[in-house]
Design an enzyme around this catalytic site. Structure first.
Site, mmCIF file in Angstrom:
data_model
loop_
_atom_site.group_PDB
_atom_site.id
_atom_site.type_symbol
_atom_site.label_atom_id
_atom_site.label_comp_id
_atom_site.label_asym_id
_atom_site.label_seq_id
_atom_site.Cartn_x
_atom_site.Cartn_y
_atom_site.Cartn_z
ATOM 1 N N LYS A 162 43.017 43.576 71.927
ATOM 2 C CA LYS A 162 43.879 44.517 72.207
ATOM 3 C C LYS A 162 44.038 45.524 70.666
ATOM 4 C CE LYS A 162 48.105 44.506 71.439
ATOM 5 N NZ LYS A 162 49.998 45.085 71.612
ATOM 6 N N HIS A 190 59.052 39.304 65.381
ATOM 7 C CA HIS A 190 58.481 40.020 65.603
ATOM 8 C C HIS A 190 57.838 39.291 64.665
ATOM 9 C CE1 HIS A 190 55.574 42.302 66.979
ATOM 10 N NE2 HIS A 190 55.572 43.312 66.232
ATOM 11 N N ASP A 236 53.911 36.043 74.060
ATOM 12 C CA ASP A 236 54.231 36.975 73.026
ATOM 13 C C ASP A 236 55.596 36.481 72.580
ATOM 14 O OD1 ASP A 236 53.442 39.081 72.210
ATOM 15 O OD2 ASP A 236 53.077 40.471 73.720
ATOM 16 N N GLY A 286 52.521 46.969 79.073
ATOM 17 C CA GLY A 286 51.319 46.984 79.162
ATOM 18 C C GLY A 286 50.655 46.313 78.580
ATOM 19 N N ARG A 343 45.851 50.335 69.409
ATOM 20 C CA ARG A 343 46.225 50.889 69.635
ATOM 21 C C ARG A 343 46.082 52.024 68.873
ATOM 22 N NH1 ARG A 343 51.612 49.390 72.203
ATOM 23 N NH2 ARG A 343 51.798 47.361 72.247
ATOM 24 N N ARG A 372 59.687 45.847 65.304
ATOM 25 C CA ARG A 372 57.965 46.406 65.552
ATOM 26 C C ARG A 372 58.178 47.194 64.503
ATOM 27 N NH1 ARG A 372 57.015 46.974 71.667
ATOM 28 N NH2 ARG A 372 59.971 47.915 71.451
ATOM 29 N N GLN A 373 59.724 47.291 63.795
ATOM 30 C CA GLN A 373 58.518 48.392 62.479
ATOM 31 C C GLN A 373 59.385 48.430 61.342
ATOM 32 O OE1 GLN A 373 60.301 52.962 62.276
ATOM 33 N NE2 GLN A 373 61.090 52.562 65.524
HETATM 34 C C1 R5P Z 1 53.056 43.709 69.880
HETATM 35 O O1 R5P Z 1 52.930 43.265 69.054
HETATM 36 C C2 R5P Z 1 54.716 42.715 70.806
HETATM 37 O O2 R5P Z 1 54.315 41.656 70.186
HETATM 38 C C3 R5P Z 1 54.009 43.289 72.483
HETATM 39 O O3 R5P Z 1 53.052 42.411 72.585
HETATM 40 C C4 R5P Z 1 54.119 44.552 72.200
HETATM 41 O O4 R5P Z 1 55.248 45.157 71.745
HETATM 42 C C5 R5P Z 1 54.494 44.485 73.819
HETATM 43 O O5 R5P Z 1 54.663 46.374 74.126
HETATM 44 P P1 R5P Z 1 53.759 46.707 75.251
HETATM 45 O O6 R5P Z 1 54.504 45.573 76.364
HETATM 46 O O7 R5P Z 1 55.255 48.025 75.680
HETATM 47 O O8 R5P Z 1 53.143 47.055 75.444
#
Ligand code: R5P
Length: 327
Positions: free
Chosen positions: A202, A138, A230, A237, A204, A104-105
């Site tokens: 969504k 990702h 996903d 969350g 953030r 994710r980074q």
């Molecule tokens: C975000 O871009 C990822 O695809 C996931 O949606 C996210 O990292 C999931 O994190 P969490 O379950 O803590 O919301």
């Protein structure tokens, strides 16, 4: 038997770190070989020690390691295994990381941030890896971070096949939990016979980790079976928030499908109680007892990894495993 030797006298060996031995054993069983015996332990000061008990000289070695928490320890162990193989004269070294660490980074959101996903690729290369294999990255661009061939495998067909066996695909709408996953949702829609798409808006706050707010749904989902997809579920969350929005907007049923079950606390609690009829994941990451819940289904990624390893070893085609869809 700890190796496969083909007519050209090439030798395949599988080595595994300590993060997810069950997956490594499953891959070895699919290939009909044993994992290379090894010793690994942690010194009192936290340093990792690894040694392989048999020769790897001239072998094509595949280094399997998953990356659950604590990721840094598992990454370091994998790097040390690669170094050990390089110094023991393995012919080629392929990193097999089903869940890519620090994925994710993958870009800077703000000034003075690292691009840690790139750093991981550089570390693999520096340690001695020739090739990288991973599942549902990702972002596909991570392939370009590693200086060498990357096999980007897909769990989506496996997950979609399971979903298709459970639902009437005419009733399905594929839902992305945010705008970032719409492209992947399109692949899902294709695999589910051209199902319509929707996505949840969504937001953030980039200053607050692990907190996402799902707001509205864009697309027609009333009375539909929503397949909410996903790449990973971490704290749950994002997904639980999306289920809430879908239910509020009249979804008949919600099925969750994600490749990587990171499941940091309180994911199990959130997912078990979010109202989805089923949560489907793969075993790219190990799950402890406190991470599983009633409506969870875990599909094994081992056959796909084993087939890809075999194709690489035989110099075949990994893309062919995914009917040309893999990228
Ligand atoms: C975000 O871009 C990822 O695809 C996931 O949606 C996210 O990292 C999931 O994190 P969490 O379950 O803590 O919301």
């Amino acid at each position: 038997m700890t190796e496969i030797t083909n007519p050209g006298e090439k030798k395949l060996v599988l080595v595994s770190g300590r993060a997810h031995p069950e997956l490594a054993e499953q891959i070895a069983a699919e290939l009909g070989i044993d994992l290379l015996p090894s010793s690994a332990y942690t010194f009192a000061n936290g340093e990792t020690y690894v040694r392989f008990e048999e020769s790897v000289r001239g072998a094509d070695a595949f280094v399997i390691q998953s990356h659950p928490a604590p990721i840094n320890e598992h990454m370091m162990e994998q790097l040390i295994m690669i170094d050990s193989l390089k110094r023991a004269s393995a012919r080629s070294i392929t990193v097999v990381s089903p869940f890519y660490p620090y994925a994710r980074q993958d870009k800077k959101h703000k000034g003075r941030e690292p691009i840690s996903a790139r750093l991981m690729a550089d570390l693999y290369k520096t340690a001695g890896a020739d090739r990288l294999m991973s599942v549902d990255l990702h972002t596909a661009q991570i392939q370009g971070f590693f200086d060498g061939p990357v096999d980007h495998l897909m769990a989506i067909p496996l997950l979609a096949q399971h979903v298709a066996s459970k639902v009437d695909t005419d009733q399905v709408t594929v839902v992305s939990p945010d705008t970032g996953r719409v492209r992947v949702a399109e692949q899902w829609a294709e695999l589910l016979g051209g199902a319509p798409l929707a996505f949840v808006h969504k937001t953030r706050d980039i200053n607050v980790p692990n907190q996402a707010v799902s707001k509205t749904v864009v697309g027609e989902i009333e009375g539909r079976t929503c397949v909410l997809i996903d790449d990973m579920i971490d704290t749950g969350g994002t997904i639980a928030g999306a289920v809430k929005v879908l239910k509020e907007n009249g979804a008949k049923d919600v099925i969750i499908a994600a490749t990587h079950p990171v499941f940091s606390h309180p994911a199990a609690e959130r997912l078990g109680g979010c109202g989805a009829s089923e949560v489907i994941v793969t075993n790219t990451l190990p799950l402890r007892e406190d991470q599983v819940f009633d409506n969870l289904t875990v599909l094994s990624i081992a056959p796909i990894l084993a087939q890809a390893i075999k194709e690489v070893f035989d110099e075949g085609s990994v893309t062919s495993l995914f009917e040309g869809r893999a990228n």
